[in-house]
Scaffold this active site. Sequence first.
Site, mmCIF file in Angstrom:
data_model
loop_
_atom_site.group_PDB
_atom_site.id
_atom_site.type_symbol
_atom_site.label_atom_id
_atom_site.label_comp_id
_atom_site.label_asym_id
_atom_site.label_seq_id
_atom_site.Cartn_x
_atom_site.Cartn_y
_atom_site.Cartn_z
ATOM 1 N N HIS A 257 -24.634 2.931 18.871
ATOM 2 C CA HIS A 257 -24.345 3.531 20.117
ATOM 3 C C HIS A 257 -23.672 2.299 21.249
ATOM 4 O O HIS A 257 -23.466 0.985 20.876
ATOM 5 C CB HIS A 257 -25.453 3.730 21.051
ATOM 6 C CG HIS A 257 -26.903 2.635 21.265
ATOM 7 N ND1 HIS A 257 -26.625 1.888 22.413
ATOM 8 C CD2 HIS A 257 -27.600 2.430 21.027
ATOM 9 C CE1 HIS A 257 -27.653 0.988 22.238
ATOM 10 N NE2 HIS A 257 -28.257 1.134 21.240
ATOM 11 N N HIS B 176 -32.450 -6.639 24.187
ATOM 12 C CA HIS B 176 -33.163 -5.530 26.085
ATOM 13 C C HIS B 176 -33.622 -7.149 26.255
ATOM 14 O O HIS B 176 -34.226 -6.818 27.618
ATOM 15 C CB HIS B 176 -34.055 -4.677 26.092
ATOM 16 C CG HIS B 176 -34.244 -3.433 25.306
ATOM 17 N ND1 HIS B 176 -34.711 -2.576 25.258
ATOM 18 C CD2 HIS B 176 -32.473 -2.707 24.425
ATOM 19 C CE1 HIS B 176 -33.936 -1.301 24.834
ATOM 20 N NE2 HIS B 176 -32.614 -1.998 23.889
ATOM 21 N N ASP C 31 -28.651 0.635 14.368
ATOM 22 C CA ASP C 31 -29.742 0.359 16.022
ATOM 23 C C ASP C 31 -30.875 -0.450 16.041
ATOM 24 O O ASP C 31 -31.626 0.529 16.722
ATOM 25 C CB ASP C 31 -28.995 1.143 17.039
ATOM 26 C CG ASP C 31 -29.926 0.863 18.218
ATOM 27 O OD1 ASP C 31 -29.683 0.771 18.611
ATOM 28 O OD2 ASP C 31 -30.179 2.808 18.598
ATOM 29 N N ASP D 259 -27.448 -5.410 20.315
ATOM 30 C CA ASP D 259 -27.772 -3.496 20.444
ATOM 31 C C ASP D 259 -26.995 -3.384 21.540
ATOM 32 O O ASP D 259 -27.274 -3.698 22.297
ATOM 33 C CB ASP D 259 -29.209 -3.653 20.559
ATOM 34 C CG ASP D 259 -29.820 -2.842 21.107
ATOM 35 O OD1 ASP D 259 -29.473 -1.486 20.858
ATOM 36 O OD2 ASP D 259 -31.322 -2.434 21.793
ATOM 37 N N GLU E 31 -27.439 6.041 25.280
ATOM 38 C CA GLU E 31 -28.254 5.955 24.274
ATOM 39 C C GLU E 31 -29.567 5.524 25.271
ATOM 40 O O GLU E 31 -31.231 5.645 25.380
ATOM 41 C CB GLU E 31 -28.203 5.124 23.116
ATOM 42 C CG GLU E 31 -28.731 5.138 22.481
ATOM 43 C CD GLU E 31 -29.973 3.874 22.247
ATOM 44 O OE1 GLU E 31 -30.990 3.987 21.260
ATOM 45 O OE2 GLU E 31 -30.144 3.501 22.750
ATOM 46 N N GLU E 32 -29.340 4.254 25.758
ATOM 47 C CA GLU E 32 -30.583 3.562 26.379
ATOM 48 C C GLU E 32 -31.145 4.460 28.021
ATOM 49 O O GLU E 32 -31.954 3.676 28.442
ATOM 50 C CB GLU E 32 -29.754 1.943 26.910
ATOM 51 C CG GLU E 32 -29.098 0.945 25.864
ATOM 52 C CD GLU E 32 -30.509 1.157 25.143
ATOM 53 O OE1 GLU E 32 -31.484 0.510 25.180
ATOM 54 O OE2 GLU E 32 -30.174 0.264 24.071
ATOM 55 N N ASP F 78 -23.032 2.117 24.479
ATOM 56 C CA ASP F 78 -23.499 1.693 25.893
ATOM 57 C C ASP F 78 -25.158 0.849 25.859
ATOM 58 O O ASP F 78 -24.988 0.354 24.651
ATOM 59 C CB ASP F 78 -24.323 2.642 26.745
ATOM 60 C CG ASP F 78 -25.489 3.365 25.979
ATOM 61 O OD1 ASP F 78 -25.627 3.381 24.648
ATOM 62 O OD2 ASP F 78 -26.934 3.464 26.169
HETATM 63 ZN ZN LIG Z 1 -30.254 0.094 20.759
#
Ligand SMILES: [Zn+2]
Length: 366
Positions: free
Chosen positions: A71, A340, A158, A101, A134-135, A73
Amino acid sequence: MDIIEEFKELVMIDSASGKERAIADALTKKLRDLGFAVKEDRAGDTFGGDTGNLTAVREGTRPGAILFCSHMDRVAKGLSIHPQEKDGYLVSDGTTILAADDVSGICAILDGVRRAIASQKPLPRLEIAFTVGEEAGLWGGRALDLSQFQSPFCYVLDSPGTLGRLINGAPGLAKLQVEVQGKAAHAGNEPEKGINAAHILCHILDTLKDGRLDEETVSNFPLLGTGNTATNIVCAQAWAKGESRSRDRKKLEAYMAYFQSHCQESAQGTGAAVTTQAEISFAPFLLEENEPVICHARKALEAMGIEPRIEQGGGGMDANIYNAKGLPSLGVATGYTKNHTLEENLDLASFTRSGELVEKLIETIS
Ligand SMILES: [Zn+2]
């Protein structure tokens, strides 16, 4: 191009959920330079984003097809990233995430297809999906038209962990909401004429089973509110929002049903009206270890001298959506951990070989 240099180049392009335009344009150019036909869909329209999913196809010179996905984003604090190397890892400067990520997944795919093309061997049809949003809720994956691909399965690069970690299962998630409609009354003059929605909501939550429900099921209700803006009125409206996750779809559905009946029963006799909402946001998945998508990955890792580690993951990803749509999809780790967070890091020993893994996966397809 060196995979570390390409990583630095791509993370320094700002990207966020719904704002993937700049990185999508950069990737479109890279993919076209590699001989891919690139298309962009309208996935952004489904969640107020400015960019669609990129899908890229390079026709094969031998039978077979293989699909890779990452992904584009990032979560919050993913702008103005300054990546730096430290003790065998890539890290941010501490004020942002690193965005390994999922930029590391994108780089692994680019590096892998570049290696495969440079080898001049006959190749299967190469298929790539770089998704948006995605997030923010797997929006790109939901909107992606899988019928354009010929690959019988998908590798979703991912997942946290070092190279060799394969994610064959992930929990599903249900969104839950309750609203209590009571009755307003003057809190000083005639409180007995009101129906206190806040009080009823508290009773519902106090008696609701939540937190850890069993070894594969949890729930959490962290968002609460009322319609009141002053203390001199008996509360007429109160609400709570939460979620439940489980590796087992039946347990998820059972908790959704329990939640709804519990809310109704707890408010019985109070005179309040209770409305609930419960919907599955994404379904759990679990791939059998003898699935072809896992067998090929195991073969590719063993050819690199890396021990495959097949584990279930803890979060939702595009693979949840694809598996639910019937396309067996496996999470593949590329070396990042603590994603994250501001401590996110990328293990260079893993990451620098992640392109080789993609190349080996391409070789195992027939
Ligand atoms: Zn991810």
